[in-house]
Design a protein around this motif. Structure first.
Motif, short mmCIF file in Angstrom:
data_model
loop_
_atom_site.label_atom_id
_atom_site.label_comp_id
_atom_site.label_asym_id
_atom_site.label_seq_id
_atom_site.Cartn_x
_atom_site.Cartn_y
_atom_site.Cartn_z
N HIS A 1 -6.85 -0.06 -2.88
CA HIS A 1 -8.03 0.03 -2.01
C HIS A 1 -9.28 -0.50 -2.70
O HIS A 1 -10.11 -1.17 -2.06
CB HIS A 1 -8.26 1.49 -1.60
N TYR A 2 -9.40 -0.24 -4.01
CA TYR A 2 -10.59 -0.68 -4.74
C TYR A 2 -10.37 -1.96 -5.53
O TYR A 2 -11.25 -2.37 -6.30
CB TYR A 2 -11.07 0.45 -5.68
N LYS A 3 -9.19 -2.57 -5.34
CA LYS A 3 -8.86 -3.84 -6.02
C LYS A 3 -9.05 -3.75 -7.52
O LYS A 3 -9.67 -4.61 -8.18
CB LYS A 3 -9.70 -4.99 -5.44
N VAL B 1 0.84 -1.20 0.00
CA VAL B 1 0.00 0.00 0.00
C VAL B 1 0.87 1.24 0.00
O VAL B 1 1.96 1.25 0.59
CB VAL B 1 -0.92 0.02 1.25
N VAL C 1 -11.64 8.15 0.66
CA VAL C 1 -12.84 7.58 0.05
C VAL C 1 -13.90 8.67 -0.16
O VAL C 1 -14.53 8.73 -1.23
CB VAL C 1 -13.40 6.44 0.93
N TRP D 1 -2.65 3.88 -4.35
CA TRP D 1 -3.58 3.73 -3.23
C TRP D 1 -4.98 3.39 -3.75
O TRP D 1 -5.65 2.48 -3.24
CB TRP D 1 -3.65 5.01 -2.40
N ASP E 1 -7.94 6.70 5.33
CA ASP E 1 -8.70 6.00 4.31
C ASP E 1 -10.08 6.62 4.13
O ASP E 1 -10.55 6.81 2.99
CB ASP E 1 -8.85 4.51 4.68
N GLU F 1 -15.44 -1.64 -5.98
CA GLU F 1 -14.48 -2.74 -5.91
C GLU F 1 -14.38 -3.47 -7.25
O GLU F 1 -15.36 -3.99 -7.79
CB GLU F 1 -14.88 -3.74 -4.82
#
Length: 499
Positions: free
Chosen positions: A431-433, A412, A472, A427, A468, A488
């Motif tokens: 974070h959202y794959k 990360v 977001v 990032w 985070d 995601e």
């Protein structure tokens, strides 16, 4: 002519009949060493050196100075056993520096150790205190699980009263505290070496008489007279092992963390020298030797690995290194040391390590320090923009191995004033794959807009890393303005979603 008795402090003649001793030496058998295929002869006789005054190795351990690490360049050969494994002391030594675990917590952690160790039982044993009812309840409940591994074992002091606890629990093996340095024998126990040896052997014999396998914890071995006490004591233990046909384990305890792994260092500080003496001079098989390290001088992991390499099959650990003072050898560290040495995990499920860290934080209220390898919140987090740029191009550049595969922890990039466009892009992708065609580059409009917001935050006086939740919220806001939805695994057009 005479036989020389090795001793770190002095040499002396053995017995009055020098010629008879010499003849005995000359008649000793020549045997083949199965490991190096060379003929060998045992040159020395190791007898208890029952000194009148304690030998505290003041030349190495001047209390009012930093300890010394002397060398004599006596090199010990590598001798790693075919099989090596891990044992655990989380519920014994690990409880000496924190509030006691509840019974339910111990059972839950024990279950996870079973899963982590895998079908081949790489976490071979777990040891428990037996002094309180809650200790005994926890041990009973873990034994009721019926797992072959980790085997539930205990730890007692060298006393008959403590031994009664082991017998009442029906355990097959117990650890016994057998302090071996003169610091403990003379200054703490107020005994001579002969008295200590006889006392220890009497408790060991009691275990054997009851059919219980003893595990002798040689406390403070890195300040002990190896050839004047440790080796003669271990020789007596091996005689008892042969007499009763019951295994007797020897745990070499680096109680104060004085051990060093440097080639050619002098015993008792030399880890390889200690293991060689126990294995070769005392004749203790590798599978009956265990290393127990402390981290007072930041050497717990390297010393434990060294013990493996030089003839010790078992390394004793504590989860996250939690233990007295600076702690013990971390269990999770030796999982990955094993994999590096053997080239395989041999069935260990390393993702359980992350589960354990999360359990400790959420259920026990213990947070592992953020920079702790493998388990800390930031162990694979980068804050440098240039590193983030490397991760964005290929994560192998700045990640130790596939941490997502082994620990469910992808690398990360923390977002701050030094992250740059690459750090923000990385990032968001993590974070959202986001994968394949959904991966954002550092030139993406979303990334550049978030970068402008971050720069404005720090220009306004901010000094902390972006959280985070903050990121977001801002990504949701900017995405709406750009007419996209970031979720995601994908980025889609809001128009397409509406249609």
């Amino acid at each position: 002519m005479y036989t020389i008795i090795p001793n770190e402090q002095f040499f002396r003649y053995y017995g009055e009949n020098i010629m008879q001793d010499n003849n005995t030496f000359q008649n000793r058998p020549v045997t083949m060493n199965d490991k190096n295929n060379l003929l060998q002869i045992e040159e020395h006789m190791y007898i208890l050196d029952d000194v009148e005054r304690p030998n505290v190795f003041r030349n190495m351990f001047p209390y009012e100075e930093v300890p010394k690490i002397p060398f004599n360049d006596r090199i010990v050969p590598h001798n790693m056993p075919k099989e090596i494994w891990i044992t655990d002391t989380t519920f014994r030594d690990g409880q000496q520096s924190r509030a006691p675990y509840t019974t339910d917590q111990i059972v839950h952690i024990y279950d996870m150790f079973h899963e982590l160790g895998g079908p081949n039982g790489m976490i071979r044993q777990s040891e428990f205190f037996l002094y309180s009812k809650s200790d005994r309840d926890a041990a009973y409940k873990c034994m009721e699980r019926g797992y072959e591994f980790p085997e539930v074992t205990s730890w007692i002091r060298a006393s008959e009263e403590d031994f009664k606890l082991v017998k009442s629990m029906g355990m097959k093996e117990t650890g016994i505290l057998v302090s071996c340095s003169d610091y403990h024998i003379f200054l703490k126990l107020k005994m001579t070496r002969r008295q200590a040896l006889d006392h220890y052997l009497s408790i060991v014999r009691s275990c054997l008489e009851a059919g219980i396998s003893p595990r002798c914890h040689l406390e403070d071995i890195t300040r002990a007279d190896i050839f004047g006490f440790v080796v003669p004591f271990c020789l007596e233990l091996m005689k008892l092992k042969d007499e009763y046909k019951i295994p007797i384990k020897v745990r070499a305890c680096d109680t104060m963390g004085y051990g060093v792994n440097f080639s050619g260092a002098v015993i008792p500080r030399s880890v390889q020298g200690i293991i060689y003496a126990i294995n070769t001079n005392a004749g203790v098989p590798s599978e009956l030797i265990e290393w127990h390290g402390h981290n007072d001088f930041y050497k717990a992991v390297t010393n434990s690995t060294t013990a493996w390499i030089y003839g010790c099959s078992s390394v004793n650990t504590s989860l996250f290194g939690i233990g007295e003072r600076t702690g013990n050898t971390p269990l999770e560290a030796m999982v990955f040391e094993y994999a590096q040495l053997k080239g395989t995990l041999n069935g260990m499920n390393t993702q359980v390590i992350t589960d354990l860290a999360e359990y400790y934080e959420k259920e026990i209220g213990f947070t592992v320090p953020a920079n702790t390898p493998f388990v800390g919140k930031n162990f694979n987090v980068t804050r440098a923009g240039i590193h983030a740029d490397g991760l964005l191009k290929n994560e192998e550049i700045y990640n130790i191995f596939d941490t997502e595969k082994f620990l469910r922890r992808p690398p990360v990039s923390a977002v701050s004033n030094t992250s740059g466009l690459a750090g923000i892009a990385h990032w968001i992708n993590v974070h959202y794959k986001l994968r394949d065609e959904h991966v954002l580059s550092k030139t993406s409009p979303l990334v550049t807009r978030i970068k402008e917001w971050v720069d404005a935050e720090y220009a306004g006086g901010r000094v902390t890393v972006m959280t985070d939740n903050e990121l977001v919220r801002e990504i949701d806001k900017v995405s709406e303005e750009l007419g996209i939805i970031v979720r995601e695994g994908e980025i889609v057009s809001r128009k397409t979603t509406e249609d």
